[in-house]
Design an enzyme around this catalytic site. Structure first.
Site, PDB file in Angstrom:
ATOM      1  N   TYR A 176     -15.355  17.685   4.853  1.00 56.54           N
ATOM      2  CA  TYR A 176     -13.902  17.628   4.959  1.00 56.54           C
ATOM      3  C   TYR A 176     -13.511  16.999   6.292  1.00 56.54           C
ATOM      4  O   TYR A 176     -13.544  17.658   7.321  1.00 56.54           O
ATOM      5  CB  TYR A 176     -13.271  19.019   4.826  1.00 56.54           C
ATOM      6  CG  TYR A 176     -13.580  19.743   3.537  1.00 56.54           C
ATOM      7  CD1 TYR A 176     -13.980  19.053   2.393  1.00 56.54           C
ATOM      8  CD2 TYR A 176     -13.473  21.129   3.448  1.00 56.54           C
ATOM      9  CE1 TYR A 176     -14.266  19.727   1.201  1.00 56.54           C
ATOM     10  CE2 TYR A 176     -13.748  21.810   2.268  1.00 56.54           C
ATOM     11  CZ  TYR A 176     -14.152  21.102   1.159  1.00 56.54           C
ATOM     12  OH  TYR A 176     -14.435  21.778  -0.010  1.00 56.54           O
ATOM     13  N   PRO A 187      -7.715  26.871  -7.802  1.00 51.68           N
ATOM     14  CA  PRO A 187      -7.184  27.786  -8.819  1.00 51.68           C
ATOM     15  C   PRO A 187      -5.753  27.432  -9.233  1.00 51.68           C
ATOM     16  O   PRO A 187      -5.266  27.923 -10.246  1.00 51.68           O
ATOM     17  CB  PRO A 187      -7.236  29.157  -8.130  1.00 51.68           C
ATOM     18  CG  PRO A 187      -7.122  28.846  -6.668  1.00 51.68           C
ATOM     19  CD  PRO A 187      -7.848  27.544  -6.481  1.00 51.68           C
ATOM     20  N   PHE A 229      -1.162  21.459  -8.794  1.00 45.82           N
ATOM     21  CA  PHE A 229      -0.273  21.139  -9.919  1.00 45.82           C
ATOM     22  C   PHE A 229       0.685  22.300 -10.217  1.00 45.82           C
ATOM     23  O   PHE A 229       1.875  22.099 -10.448  1.00 45.82           O
ATOM     24  CB  PHE A 229      -1.098  20.818 -11.163  1.00 45.82           C
ATOM     25  CG  PHE A 229      -0.266  20.558 -12.392  1.00 45.82           C
ATOM     26  CD1 PHE A 229       0.333  19.322 -12.581  1.00 45.82           C
ATOM     27  CD2 PHE A 229      -0.065  21.547 -13.348  1.00 45.82           C
ATOM     28  CE1 PHE A 229       1.111  19.076 -13.716  1.00 45.82           C
ATOM     29  CE2 PHE A 229       0.703  21.311 -14.481  1.00 45.82           C
ATOM     30  CZ  PHE A 229       1.296  20.069 -14.659  1.00 45.82           C
ATOM     31  N   GLY A 283       3.940  21.120  -9.531  1.00 42.25           N
ATOM     32  CA  GLY A 283       4.402  20.865 -10.889  1.00 42.25           C
ATOM     33  C   GLY A 283       4.984  19.494 -11.089  1.00 42.25           C
ATOM     34  O   GLY A 283       4.392  18.492 -10.733  1.00 42.25           O
TER      35      GLY A 283
END
Length: 343
Positions: free
Chosen positions: A61, A209, A214, A218
């Protein structure tokens, strides 16, 4: 809404961690440019004060930036309060190609380098980030076992490993945790991987999770608006042809969340928690208010009917998890030890 995060046994090898962890990747990598260091250290300290003590990072990362950040955050007495999980074995080339390394010399060098960047003496949980399919898993885990014996790592984990690889690794040295992608819209691990972990007493760490954000963003996510440094640009579910369809799914989850008096992300995260006490989701965030919201998921209770309703909505998701160049557990088998000639 925030609440105390319970600690639980992760796996059966003695590691205890907060039932919800903090995925730290996005602070330095993967979702746009690195975030301001001071703000991220404040967020990490806030998480620890709230009871979320299971911090997840990797040497890739940044590369390296995220481990350095966590090292700085843990100075001044914070180290004793946390369980640090990091990973090795991945090199990302041109954003979409992943090279894997499981050679013993590489394992050792990577571990020493992570300890330096994290400024700690021992890593609580050290994962093989992706399986090197050119080397028997026994060889890689054999070197990790030596690092446990030397006190450099406490527990061994695997990320994105197939069921047979998990079994073979566990026979060399007990595996404490398997990290895998598990969410409402990614459920392919349920058939083989989850039962294998449960049979062997291995803890399950669920990354992404919230479906790579998303369920928190959303319909606000449109692939073309994501910066080039955001890796969702290459993920199939976020491609325009799939995203339009997937947004409808988000709307339906939102409607259900409104009925429950929680947010869509809390609903999605609560679904993961309801899979069992051996499941430790590690949602990532870069904002304190989002962190608090994720914590609130712990108080969302779902009935079997609500679980089934959520699952039936999410079944309609379109798009694979990763582009074909990304290694996953489906391609994670390694040569047998007997077929491998040591030069």
């Amino acid at each position: 809404m925030s609440m105390t995060v319970l600690r639980n046994k992760l796996g059966s090898q003695g590691l205890e961690a907060s039932q919800q962890g903090l995925g730290c990747m996005g602070m330095s990598f993967g979702y746009g440019p690195p975030k301001p260091e001071d703000d991220m250290i404040k967020l990490i300290h806030h998480a620890i004060d709230s009871g979320v003590t299971f911090l997840d990072t990797s040497d890739t990362y940044g590369p390296h930036l995220n481990e350095i950040l966590i090292g700085k955050a843990l100075k001044g007495g914070w180290r004793e309060k946390v369980q640090v999980a990091t990973k090795f074995g991945v090199e990302i080339v041109d954003k979409i190609k992943v090279l894997t390394h499981g050679e013993p010399a590489y394992v050792r060098t990577a571990c020493e380098a992570s300890l330096k960047r994290l400024q700690i003496d021992c890593i609580d949980l050290y994962y093989v980030h992706r399986i090197d399919t050119s080397i028997p898993i026994e060889v890689t885990v054999g070197e990790l076992k030596k690092l446990v014996e030397e006190g450099k790592i406490k527990h061994i984990g695997l990320s994105e490993a197939s069921a047979s690889t998990i079994r073979r690794a566990h026979a060399v040295h007990p595996i404490t945790a398997v990290q895998l992608e598990w969410s409402l819209w990614t459920r392919d691990v349920e058939e083989d991987i989850i039962p294998t972990c449960r049979e062997l007493g291995i803890g399950i760490v669920a990354y992404s999770p919230l479906g790579n954000g998303f369920f928190s963003l959303g319909s606000g996510i449109v692939a073309k608006e994501l910066p080039d440094t955001d890796y969702r640009k290459v993920l199939p579910k976020f491609q325009p042809e799939n995203l339009e369809h997937n947004k409808n799914l988000y709307e339906r989850v939102s409607e259900m969340a409104a009925r429950k008096g929680c947010t869509p992300s809390q609903l999605a995260l609560a679904w993961v928690h309801h899979q069992g006490n051996d499941v430790f989701p590690i949602p990532g965030t870069t904002k304190i208010e989002n962190f608090n919201q994720n914590n609130g998921a712990l108080s969302v209770k779902l009935t079997p009917e609500e679980m089934a309703e959520l699952e039936s909505i999410a079944e309609a998701v379109k798009g694979d998890r990763y582009p074909p160049t990304f290694p996953t557990w489906k391609t994670a088998n390694t040569p047998s030890l007997s077929s491998w000639n040591v030069e």
